[in-house]
Design an enzyme around this catalytic site. Structure first.
Site, PDB file in Angstrom:
ATOM      1  N   HIS A  70      39.204  52.639  34.484  1.00 32.13           N
ATOM      2  CA  HIS A  70      38.171  51.881  35.186  1.00 32.13           C
ATOM      3  C   HIS A  70      37.842  52.535  36.525  1.00 32.13           C
ATOM      4  CE1 HIS A  70      38.668  47.907  32.812  1.00 32.13           C
ATOM      5  NE2 HIS A  70      37.692  48.643  32.331  1.00 32.13           N
ATOM      6  N   HIS A 157      45.343  45.776  28.833  1.00 38.22           N
ATOM      7  CA  HIS A 157      44.158  45.863  29.694  1.00 38.22           C
ATOM      8  C   HIS A 157      43.018  46.668  29.076  1.00 38.22           C
ATOM      9  CE1 HIS A 157      41.823  45.408  33.249  1.00 38.22           C
ATOM     10  NE2 HIS A 157      41.742  46.702  33.430  1.00 38.22           N
ATOM     11  N   GLU A 203      49.056  43.799  40.337  1.00 36.91           N
ATOM     12  CA  GLU A 203      47.717  43.283  40.546  1.00 36.91           C
ATOM     13  C   GLU A 203      47.788  41.759  40.536  1.00 36.91           C
ATOM     14  OE1 GLU A 203      45.036  42.154  37.912  1.00 36.91           O
ATOM     15  OE2 GLU A 203      45.961  42.810  36.029  1.00 36.91           O
ATOM     16  N   HIS A 414      45.048  44.035  44.599  1.00 34.59           N
ATOM     17  CA  HIS A 414      44.011  43.813  43.607  1.00 34.59           C
ATOM     18  C   HIS A 414      43.796  42.318  43.366  1.00 34.59           C
ATOM     19  CE1 HIS A 414      41.727  44.384  39.838  1.00 34.59           C
ATOM     20  NE2 HIS A 414      41.622  45.651  40.171  1.00 34.59           N
TER      21      HIS A 414
END
Lengths: 599, 658
Positions: A70, A157, A203, A414
């Site tokens: 990402h 993820h 995160e 995050h």
């Protein structure tokens, strides 16, 4: 005092621009190198000048680790390595290495070609940057140098997402990147062993959310899509090309098949087919079910989903379109959105998190009049739905991962500050683990106390272990040895061996004490009395009467002699070495009290 | 440390290593050459095989004619084929803690071991090894089970009868331990005990031993293993290759500094060059087709076939073969072709970069897409409709005893236009062909074995320098057929230790050290002193804790406060524990300085006398005498503890403690 220092350059109390500096046992590691989707100025990249003012980054950083493809985790990489300048190793998994350059190129095109930005990284820079990448396998222990090792764990993820353990000696840090603790339609759940790191950097996107069951969300999603197309409306689903897109495609594909629907589903941009190809070739990274059945039926070969052409957006009648990017901040998804926003029959479904400043974030927070470029105002009449399909762990998942890894401390990145605060409290109260949430540029310092590994000679260890097994060993026993330190080689050996190895002679220190006793008996008789006295007193010790008339207690020698001046007195000579000192001095004290009268 | 050798086959090893307190099985190879003694299992009834005459003893006694059949002077067992298992009696296999698998060919005996010996441990293997190993087992089970055979021969195994049989049956070893093939259920159960591992993954066993698989370059997911503790290292090298074919290259560097290197799985055809063989394979194939014949390639469903298909992909157009159909027939053909495309991470660099494009790493994807290569689960069904001649058929089993290959041998054997090309090196092609004699079809032998040859081995050993090499006895002498070739054996110093089936070797290990951790609090309290430049010493007195095989040194407990005399203690409680050791001393005492020090501490009337070996210091007032020599000091005094302790401390100041 050794310590671990952590400084987020991005993703500190924020989502986007993930970039975290970690110093551990003298090694400096940079975790992720992302861009921020909410900014178009300098703030979109981390401030790398923080790392070192005038030195070269390569000299300061031992390695860079990218958790997944990402852009908020790798978008600044070419800028960092080629424009700021870094030539050290960059670690990522194979799928990340394969997909990352494509997304970077995509990002570059939008920035340069569409927005006309100058001074942006070039295609060649992306290529040069990728040459510095070293691909890692899951669970492989990668030796960055003699001391620093890293190891990747599966994170769910997106395809190829990994958590990384960074380890030097007995000190370690785990960085989760983005992860998902529940398997979805195409990926498995994150997993880590009980590696007990000093620090877990996790995160916390969904720090306060406990999500309902995935099934419900999926049903909801299908129902909304179905209802909209039934009444002739168009459905726009802004996604990123890789990740959620594939999950939702699998979902719609199976639903269309089951319901025998004919309404067209399109997927925008040429990237899609390519993207699906990556999933096919990296199928070992998907979930177990897909892996098991891929020979019979590859889930990433879609029958109902066709490539989108720009002209289709104006076609009459219902349709479903997946378009990139996912936060409606640029590109095709934004174009289609502008076309369809005015019709209340249409629907836009946001399946993931939107960063502040993006159109996605604005419409999700209820804004219905949007100011576009050129002072145009766009009125949003279409239905706006938010469905969390982001594959991030929710609060429960985060707690679960902390429980799995059993870290000494946790550090949150995050996520949004307020939500982080809540989660921090929860972690500290429920798991009794200290928890930190530094802002960008703020440093957290954790003292560590690593134990020191040395080699113990087997002879010494075995001797000690054998004695440690004896039943009377209730008192803690002391092990004595000599630690020889030569360069970084530490060895613990018995003192005798240490002397021998170093070519040193032992220096014997011996004591002989004269104990004067008033006694007229002969020396031999005297010795015999000493023997029987000690024999009855010291039950646990080896007391012997030697033929030459002397008495020994263990290695302590006692001899009786006549007194040189006083014939009515005798002298006991008690002799021992330094090593037997305590017993020796105990014996002299005991003998000084005199011998018991013979009955 | 010991090595128990359970298999006599150098390329299908099965050894057990007892390392510290762990019992580790290295590979689980199944010797299938035993199947060559059996008649082929035809898919379609073969009148020729059915009508073979029964074999009778020289005296005409025909009691074995139901079990043994004769074909062109060779005698075969007419029964379900059986395989030669690793030794199961040498060591109690239920005590095996883990099994390490190096490649998919070396795990074929796994179900026999994990399902029938009380094994309760874990098996470690890489993902491609498990997936392709499963395919090989599935194919084997399928080949055997789909041709049910009522007859099971056992009379001939009787020792007294076996003696009377002709070779090679007479010389077959361990026939009583030969077993029939396992079932799919046993395969699944065995495979469920496998834990997947990646290259360079460090796996801790009971906190004592660490095992790590390394790329061995031979096949998809093939590995060598490092078995090590902090001070000992065993390398297990099995089936490695330095040739660039499709797998990831061999990791040699990590094999360095081994105490012992166990070397198995070298090439079985040391005189053949694999590249040359591939060339010969292609040209023979083309020649046969041009002459209107068919080509049969007996093969395994994975491995070398990928490389052959890749060569053909480049070759067929230039050789004008583009219209010739290529058939790949195996119950796992489709799976094998599909699986080969998804292991990008286990492939060589070239193939990996194709995946990044993203394109399939192997060109057989294109051969399939363009219909040049077709695959079928068996000759039944679709294949019979599509079948066109002349053609090329890849099919198993390479032993020619079962599988679809039996059908093609019967079908094509009578015509000299056809060719069978042997590429798999595991079976002697002459023995494989024996039950098909007389044969008109051409036979070409192009064995492709990419494993290490002796030149590569000697280079490898020079590179990684193990202290000792252990290998099967076959590698310590030239092959029997080429006894003059002294270059076809392992040559190293010291000479390798060799093993044979059912032998136990004591490995030459001198364990001297063990890892122990010093807790930071204890480390802080240590006082190092430099003895020589670069060498420092510190005496350590600590409490040893051992848990889960890990040793930790903790600071000694603080001395307990003396009980304030409330309780009367027995005399013996006060006796000091003589096991509390004092450090050793070293150094020497300079007399002059010692005397100065005595004076400084208030002693007067000091006299020093020289002796032969040193000095005597007299403290006349205290009636004390101190003998000082190079390596000893003797304090002789009255029973005055205070005085003694004062003198002791003064002496100790000049000495170093150890």
């Amino acid at each position: 005092m050794p310590e671990i220092r952590v400084t987020p350059l991005g993703a500190g109390q924020d989502v986007g621009r993930s970039c975290i500096l970690v110093s551990i046992a003298g090694k400096n590691v940079m975790l992720d190198c992302g861009m921020h989707m909410g900014f178009n100025d300098d703030r979109r990249f981390p401030d790398f000048s923080y790392i070192t003012q005038n030195g070269r980054l390569t000299d300061f950083l031992d390695c860079v680790i990218i958790s997944h493809f990402h852009l908020d985790h790798c978008g600044a990489l070419p800028y960092f390595s080629e424009m700021v300048g870094y030539d050290g190793p960059i670690y990522m998994t194979h799928p990340t290495q394969a997909i990352c350059p494509i997304l970077l190129e995509d990002y570059r095109k939008i920035a340069v070609d569409k927005k006309g930005e100058a001074n942006f990284f070039t295609s060649q820079m992306i290529k040069d940057c990728m040459k510095k990448v070293v691909a890692v396998h899951l669970h492989q222990t990668v030796q960055v140098d003699d001391e620093l090792e890293i190891k990747a764990y599966y994170a769910g993820h997106v395809l190829g997402a990994a958590m990384f353990q960074i380890k030097v000696g007995s000190e370690s840090v785990v960085y989760t990147g983005d992860y998902n603790m529940t398997p979805d339609r195409h990926l498995g759940a994150a997993w880590i062993d009980k590696c007990r790191p000093n620090l877990l950097i996790t995160e916390s996107t969904y720090a306060t959310t406990i999500r309902d069951s995935k099934r419900c969300r999926e049903r909801d999603f299908l129902k909304k899509v179905h209802e909209t197309v039934e009444r002739g409306g168009k459905v726009l689903i802004p996604v990123f090309a890789l990740g959620r897109a594939q999950e939702l495609c699998i979902l719609l594909e199976t639903f269309w098949e089951r319901m025998n629907l004919k309404v067209p589903i399109y997927f925008s941009t040429g990237l899609t087919e390519k993207a699906n190809h990556y999933y096919k070739l990296f199928i070992t990274w998907t979930n177990q079910k897909i892996r098991k059945t891929f020979v019979q039926r590859n889930m990433f070969e879609f029958k109902h989903i066709k490539a989108f052409d720009r002209a289709f957006a104006d076609n009459p009648g219902p349709m479903v379109v997946f378009a990139t990017p996912g936060m409606l901040h640029a590109g095709q998804s934004l174009q289609i959105f502008r076309k369809w926003a005015g019709n209340e029959k249409n629907m836009v479904i946001m399946p993931g998190y939107c960063v502040q400043g993006t159109v996605g974030h604005k419409i999700l927070s209820g804004q219905r009049k949007l100011e576009m470029e050129g002072r145009q105002v766009l009125e949003v009449k279409m239905q706006v739905e938010y469905m969390s399909f982001s594959a991030h762990a929710d609060a429960k998942g985060i707690m679960q991962l902390v429980g799995q890894a059993e870290p000494e401390s946790v550090l949150l990145v995050h996520g949004e500050a307020k939500k982080m605060g809540f989660l921090r409290q929860k972690i500290e109260q429920e798991l009794r683990v200290s928890c930190y949430m530094p802002a960008n540029g703020e440093t957290v310092t954790l003292p560590t106390s690593p134990s020191i590994p040395v080699g113990i000679s087997l002879g010494l260890l075995k001797r000690e272990m054998a004695q440690g097994l004896l039943p009377e060993a209730k008192k803690p026993r002391l092990l004595h040895g000599t630690l020889i330190m030569k360069d970084s080689n530490f060895r613990l050996v018995s003192s005798e061996q240490a002397l021998k190895e170093l070519g040193l002679a032992e220096h014997q220190l011996r004591f002989t004490c004269r104990v004067h006793l008033q006694d007229t008996r002969k020396e031999q008789e005297m010795a015999l009395r000493v023997y029987s006295h000690l024999k009855s007193t010291l039950k646990d010790h080896c007391v012997q009467h030697l033929p030459d008339g002397s008495v020994t207690v263990e290695s302590i020698l006692i001899q009786a002699a006549a007194h040189s001046e006083d014939p009515g007195a005798k002298v006991l000579l008690v002799s021992w070495t330094y090593q037997d000192e305590e017993l020796g001095s105990f014996l002299t004290a005991l003998l000084k009290k005199g011998l018991p009268q013979t009955p | 440390m010991k090595l128990y050798c359970l298999s006599g086959h150098p390329t299908l090893p099965c050894n057990i290593l007892k390392f510290k307190s762990t019992t580790i099985m290295l590979d689980c190879g199944l010797d299938m050459t035993s199947a060559l003694n059996f008649l082929p299992l035809p898919l379609v009834q073969s009148p020729r095989l059915c009508n073979l005459p029964g074999w009778s003893l020289k005296d005409g006694n025909a009691f074995l004619d139901k079990e043994l059949k004769e074909c062109s002077g060779h005698v075969f067992v007419d029964s379900v084929p059986e395989f030669c298992l690793p030794e199961t009696e040498l060591i109690d296999l239920s005590t095996v803690d883990v099994i390490l698998i190096s490649n998919y060919h070396c795990m074929m005996a796994l179900p026999y071991i994990t399902e029938h010996t009380g094994f309760t441990g874990t098996v470690y293997a890489t993902e491609p090894t498990v997936q392709i190993g499963r395919l090989l087992m599935e194919e084997l089970v399928n080949f055997i089970e789909r041709v049910p055979k009522a007859q099971s021969a056992s009379l001939w195994k009787n020792k007294d009868i076996q003696r009377l049989l002709p070779s090679p049956l007479k010389d077959a070893v361990e026939v009583s331990t030969w077993r029939r093939c396992y079932t799919m259920q046993e395969v699944n159960s065995a495979l469920s005990k496998i834990q997947l591992v990646g290259y360079s993954q460090k796996i801790e066993l009971f906190g004592v031993v660490q095992v790590t698989p390394l790329s061995s370059g031979y096949a998809l997911g093939s590995s060598n293993w490092i078995i090590q503790s902090h001070y000992e290292k065993v390398s297990y090298v099995s089936g490695s290759s330095l040739l660039t074919t499709h797998p990831q290259p061999m990791d040699q560097a990590s094999l360095k500094n081994s105490d012992v290197l166990v070397l198995t799985g070298l090439t079985q055809i040391p005189t053949a060059n694999p590249d040359g063989m591939v060339g010969e394979f292609c040209s023979n194939l083309a020649l046969t087709i041009r002459n209107g014949g068919n080509v049969l390639v007996p093969c395994y469903p994975s491995g070398v076939i990928y490389d052959l298909l890749e060569c053909l992909y480049q070759y067929i157009d230039s050789a004008g073969l583009s219209s010739v159909p290529f058939y790949f027939i195996s119950p796992v053909a489709n799976s094998s072709l599909e699986f080969s495309q998804i292991f990008a991470e286990w492939l060589c660099h070239n193939k990996q970069s194709k995946v990044y494009l993203p394109e399939p790493p192997f060109p057989h994807a294109e051969l399939i897409q363009t219909n040049k290569l077709k695959h079928y689960p068996s000759i039944h069904g679709d294949f019979s409709n599509d079948f066109r001649q002349p053609c090329v058929v890849f099919t198993g089993h390479p032993s020619l005893r079962f599988g679809d290959v039996v059908h093609f041998m019967e079908l094509w054997g009578k015509s000299s236009l056809n060719t069978v090309i042997f590429t798999e090196p595991d079976f002697s092609y002459l023995e494989a062909l024996a039950p098909y004699q007389p044969l008109a079809m051409k036979c070409i032998y192009c064995p492709i074995d990419t494993r290490l040859n002796f030149i590569q081995v000697s280079k490898l050993l020079k590179e990684v320098q193990p202290l000792h090499v252990v290998c099967p006895e076959q590698y310590t002498q030239p092959p029997p057929a080429q006894s003059h070739r002294m270059d076809l054996m392992i040559d190293c110093q010291p000479p390798p230790m060799s093993y044979r089936r059912a032998e136990v070797l004591a490995l030459p290990f001198k364990r001297r050290y063990e890892k122990i951790e010093i807790m930071p609090e204890l480390a802080d309290s240590l006082v190092p002193m430099e003895i020589k430049p670069g060498i420092s010493l510190a005496t350590v007195s600590a409490v040893l804790h051992t848990k889960d095989n890990k040793h930790v040194l903790q600071p000694p407990p603080r001395p307990a406060q003396p009980a304030s005399g409330k309780k009367r203690k027995r005399m013996s409680d006060d006796v000091p524990d003589c096991k509390v050791l004092k450090p050793l001393l070293s150094g020497s005492i300079p007399v002059e300085q010692f005397v100065q020090s005595l004076e400084k501490h208030g002693f007067s009337d000091i006299k020093v006398e020289d002796t032969a070996k040193g000095h005597i210091v007299l403290l006349q007032e205290a009636e004390t005498l101190i003998q000082i020599e190079e390596d000893s000091t003797h304090i002789i005094c009255d029973n005055d503890e205070m005085l003694r302790v004062r003198l002791r401390d003064l002496v100790l100041k000049f000495l170093q403690k150890f």
